[in-house]
Design an enzyme around this catalytic site. Sequence first.
Site, PDB file in Angstrom:
ATOM      1  N   GLY A 287     -11.407  11.235  -6.270  1.00 25.76           N
ATOM      2  CA  GLY A 287     -11.478  10.916  -7.698  1.00 25.76           C
ATOM      3  C   GLY A 287     -12.470  11.857  -8.365  1.00 25.76           C
ATOM      4  O   GLY A 287     -12.108  12.891  -8.927  1.00 25.76           O
ATOM      5  N   ARG A 288     -13.745  11.510  -8.224  1.00 24.16           N
ATOM      6  CA  ARG A 288     -14.813  12.254  -8.883  1.00 24.16           C
ATOM      7  C   ARG A 288     -14.735  13.778  -8.660  1.00 24.16           C
ATOM      8  O   ARG A 288     -14.926  14.557  -9.590  1.00 24.16           O
ATOM      9  CB  ARG A 288     -16.160  11.751  -8.346  1.00 24.16           C
ATOM     10  CG  ARG A 288     -17.384  12.336  -9.044  1.00 24.16           C
ATOM     11  CD  ARG A 288     -18.667  11.989  -8.262  1.00 24.16           C
ATOM     12  NE  ARG A 288     -18.694  10.624  -7.822  1.00 24.16           N
ATOM     13  CZ  ARG A 288     -19.180   9.604  -8.539  1.00 24.16           C
ATOM     14  NH1 ARG A 288     -19.714   9.839  -9.714  1.00 24.16           N
ATOM     15  NH2 ARG A 288     -19.154   8.379  -8.058  1.00 24.16           N
ATOM     16  N   CYS A 356     -28.036  -1.580 -28.816  1.00 28.67           N
ATOM     17  CA  CYS A 356     -29.214  -2.442 -28.791  1.00 28.67           C
ATOM     18  C   CYS A 356     -29.477  -2.976 -27.394  1.00 28.67           C
ATOM     19  O   CYS A 356     -29.274  -4.164 -27.116  1.00 28.67           O
ATOM     20  CB  CYS A 356     -29.032  -3.582 -29.777  1.00 28.67           C
ATOM     21  SG  CYS A 356     -28.702  -2.933 -31.405  1.00 28.67           S
TER      22      CYS A 356
HETATM   23  C1  LIG Z   1     -13.054   4.812  -6.083  1.00 30.73           C
HETATM   24  C2  LIG Z   1     -12.182   5.046  -4.906  1.00 30.73           C
HETATM   25  C3  LIG Z   1     -11.824   6.340  -4.532  1.00 30.73           C
HETATM   26  C4  LIG Z   1     -12.356   7.571  -5.224  1.00 30.73           C
HETATM   27  O1  LIG Z   1     -13.722   7.734  -5.023  1.00 30.73           O
HETATM   28  P1  LIG Z   1     -14.447   9.067  -5.535  1.00 30.73           P
HETATM   29  O2  LIG Z   1     -15.865   8.869  -5.114  1.00 30.73           O
HETATM   30  O3  LIG Z   1     -14.284   9.100  -7.004  1.00 30.73           O
HETATM   31  O4  LIG Z   1     -13.784  10.229  -4.862  1.00 30.73           O
HETATM   32  C5  LIG Z   1     -10.950   6.486  -3.469  1.00 30.73           C
HETATM   33  N1  LIG Z   1     -10.458   5.423  -2.805  1.00 30.73           N
HETATM   34  C6  LIG Z   1     -10.801   4.165  -3.138  1.00 30.73           C
HETATM   35  C7  LIG Z   1     -10.233   3.038  -2.364  1.00 30.73           C
HETATM   36  C8  LIG Z   1     -11.672   3.931  -4.186  1.00 30.73           C
HETATM   37  O5  LIG Z   1     -12.016   2.672  -4.496  1.00 30.73           O
END
Ligand SMILES: *Cc1c(COP(=O)(O)O)cnc(C)c1O
Length: 428
Positions: A287-288, A356
Amino acid sequence: MTPPILPGQPYFAYRDNALFAEDVRISELTRSHGTPLFIYSKTAMLSALASYQRGFAGRDAQICYAMKANSSLAVLQVFARAGCGFDIVSGGELERVQAAGGDLKKVIFSGVGKTRLEMRQALGAGIGCFNVESEAELDVLSEVAASLKLRAPVSIRVNPNVDPKTHPYISTGLKGSKFGIAHEDALRIYQHAASLPGLEVVGIDCHIGSQITETTPYLDAVDRMLDLVAAIEAAGIFLKHIDFGGGLGINYSADDMPPEAESLWKQLLVKIDARGYGNKKLMVEPGRSLVGNAGICVTEVLYLKPGEQKNFCVIDAAMNDLPRPAMYQAFHAIVPTQRPAEEKAGITYDVVGPVCESGDWIGCDRLLSVAAGDQLAVMSAGAYCMSMASNYNTRGRAAEILVEGAEVHVIRLRETSASTFQNEKLLP
Ligand SMILES: *Cc1c(COP(=O)(O)O)cnc(C)c1O
């Protein structure tokens, strides 16, 4: 005066002291679209993906973008068109994949709390795999699938339980985590899954944490996973795929030195090959690392507020736009979109938003030379920012722009205040 090294370089970089996203001047985008404004580089996304693709070259591999990092439809389109599948965690995310034209066979469904409704929805859509996180969920999924005269393809998420002392950032793959099942229960639960009428066991998965900047936890997790694959297959249950999850970190600051996806996976594949599993279908769920450094959030300085103990730089972006500092005390680099021609002495500020809450800060103790009306770029804002944004304080969500070369696409309009309360009803 040499500009600082920015996270997201070279896609976000200074040209003659003005910050650019690819070939587009940031100040031109904010003039037309206002602030706070998220700006993404499509080339940065594709280049991050290409590092994984090179790492898996020649393999039967499937990269499933973990879309909770940034689920904006146009971002999903970028990854779908590049051949990615998606790791989803809700029925809502499934609908986003459908809206963006993603391949449903390449969708895997993670998460500890899938509802029966979400299971029916995903079975109806024909997704590739359910990543199941508990024994109770296996039973319910089998029942739901059987009632539709279907067999749900399943993988079970196991906790490799890699040593927390040496790798403090790993938090989801440990004993005591709400995620996955314990390593020592895995074989028994696989045997149970194989006996259920509504399930077809297809794989195994793990996800050991997020913002991991070292290689060792992955090496340990691969070993622990392959031990389990061996035990499960010895019990007569064949696994078509092994899914190693996501979690690879990015450099929010120069102190973070994560490995490149390509070199990480080349190393891990050596181990996987040596243990004889190199011919299995391999999956990952990043993801990241695909989007984090492909986005920034540009904000305007509203007020400078000098104080006895602290100086505050009040900006027009807040914790509702950029929740990571308030939620995780996370660090984002904050830089001017226009650097002064000559170095000026800076002042140390806490950079805070208008919400706030004392927790509404974006950066602490930052040396800046700014005036009201200047613009700042909050770097590394492509992941877990807009997808976590809220309407707290009745603040409409920011607009989003995707840049490719000199091309500019508005991918999300700024939310109006009225739209934030459109589902509410007045009393008669
Ligand atoms: C959040 C998540 C990812 C992605 O994680 P990153 O740190 O953003 O690469 C992959 N698999 C599962 C099951 C997740 O919950």
